[in-house]
Design an enzyme around this catalytic site. Structure first.
Site, short mmCIF file in Angstrom:
data_model
loop_
_atom_site.label_atom_id
_atom_site.label_comp_id
_atom_site.label_asym_id
_atom_site.label_seq_id
_atom_site.Cartn_x
_atom_site.Cartn_y
_atom_site.Cartn_z
N TYR A 67 0.83 -1.20 0.00
CA TYR A 67 0.00 0.00 0.00
C TYR A 67 0.87 1.25 0.00
CZ TYR A 67 0.62 -0.29 5.15
OH TYR A 67 1.13 -0.38 6.42
N ASP A 73 11.25 0.98 4.58
CA ASP A 73 12.09 0.12 5.41
C ASP A 73 11.39 -1.20 5.67
OD1 ASP A 73 10.15 1.54 6.86
OD2 ASP A 73 11.31 1.52 8.71
N ARG A 74 10.08 -1.17 5.92
CA ARG A 74 9.33 -2.41 6.12
C ARG A 74 9.29 -3.23 4.84
NH1 ARG A 74 3.58 -1.15 8.29
NH2 ARG A 74 3.56 -3.41 8.58
N THR A 96 12.60 1.53 17.02
CA THR A 96 11.86 2.57 17.72
C THR A 96 10.39 2.16 17.85
OG1 THR A 96 13.36 4.23 16.83
CG2 THR A 96 11.28 5.01 17.73
N THR A 166 9.65 1.21 41.30
CA THR A 166 9.15 1.84 40.08
C THR A 166 9.95 1.44 38.85
OG1 THR A 166 8.40 3.74 41.38
CG2 THR A 166 8.60 4.05 39.00
#
Length: 277
Positions: A67, A73-74, A96, A166
């Site tokens: 698409y 990159d994908r 990321t 935490t």
């Protein structure tokens, strides 16, 4: 690349990273440089530095059904995966963002995009916590160190799932949520395509792969009644070990395949023109 003295002075003072400057000093012609980037501003900088470089275009990637807004990159990772292990294949890019991108082979023996998903990766999740919750800022640095230390070298260990501080709670949330998501997609992928292959890539992929195996092995050791049998079975451990690999250089294999495809098309056109003449 272009000689140093032919580069714009404004560009030399604003090179995005040392890699660009290093490449420009190599004895390469601009036509030998191929660029794949999902960031238009970066692509423009590279093209300004080496005007004859070639840019990867999704429309030229030999996979059907990509698409328009799919990051190149994908797409190029997917091409590299298919050319490395065959089709069907799922690429999990842990950078990321955490992305899932899959393709299959059609009845006409051509590669076809199947689908995928995008969610925040470790860095984006940590960034969101830091920006929205000021009180967690100090704990975020420690949680990142826990993530890095817990997944490298000998004696790899998972963070405690039920944390008592935490930073540990952040590490637990990041690690187990991502591992659970990856495992869920793997199970669904292999249910749809029992012979499908999986390649993990991206900067966090070695860590997440190791931690995922540890989580699955840990859960396999629990009594059967405590395991979700739709997802957490001994078979998934075997599949991850045999049919899921890590390759942080996957994009380069995709670039290599893309380049060869373009050159083959160019050769075919030249041959056809010569035959016509």
């Amino acid at each position: 690349a272009t000689p140093q003295n032919s580069r714009p002075a404004s560009l030399l003072s604003s090179l995005p990273n040392p890699l660009l400057n290093t490449l420009l000093e190599q004895p390469l012609s601009p036509s030998q440089l191929w660029i794949a980037s999902a960031v238009p501003s970066q692509t423009s900088q590279w093209l300004e530095a080496a005007g004859g470089a070639r840019v990867v275009r999704n429309s030229h990637i030999p996979i059907e059904g990509l698409y328009g807004t799919l990051g190149c990159d994908r797409a190029i990772n997917l091409l590299g995966a298919g050319n490395t292990v065959g089709w069907p294949v799922l690429v999990i890019d842990a950078g990321t963002a955490l992305t899932f991108t899959a393709a299959i082979k059609t009845s006409q023996n051509s590669a076809s995009f199947y689908g995928g998903a995008i969610l925040p990766g470790v860095r984006l999740q940590r960034q969101a916590l830091g920006e929205r919750t000021a009180a967690l800022a100090n704990a975020l640095t420690l949680s990142q160190s826990i993530f890095e230390v817990s997944s490298c070298g000998q004696g790899t260990r998972l963070p405690a799932r039920w944390a008592t501080d935490t930073s540990g709670a952040i590490a637990s949330g990041l690690v187990y949520s991502l591992i659970s998501t990856i495992t869920d997609y793997l199970c669904d992928w292999w249910r749809r395509f029992p012979k499908g292959k999986v390649i993990m890539t991206g900067g966090d992929s070695p860590r997440l792969y190791t931690l995922m195996l540890q989580t699955l092995q840990q859960e396999h050791g629990l009594p059967r009644q405590h395991i979700d049998t739709q997802q957490r079975t001994p078979e998934i451990i075997s599949r991850v070990q045999t049919d899921c690999t890590v390759d942080t250089h996957l994009m380069f294999w995709g670039m290599q395949a893309y380049r060869q495809s373009i050159l083959n098309q160019s050769t075919a056109r030249s041959t056809a023109n010569n035959t016509t003449d």
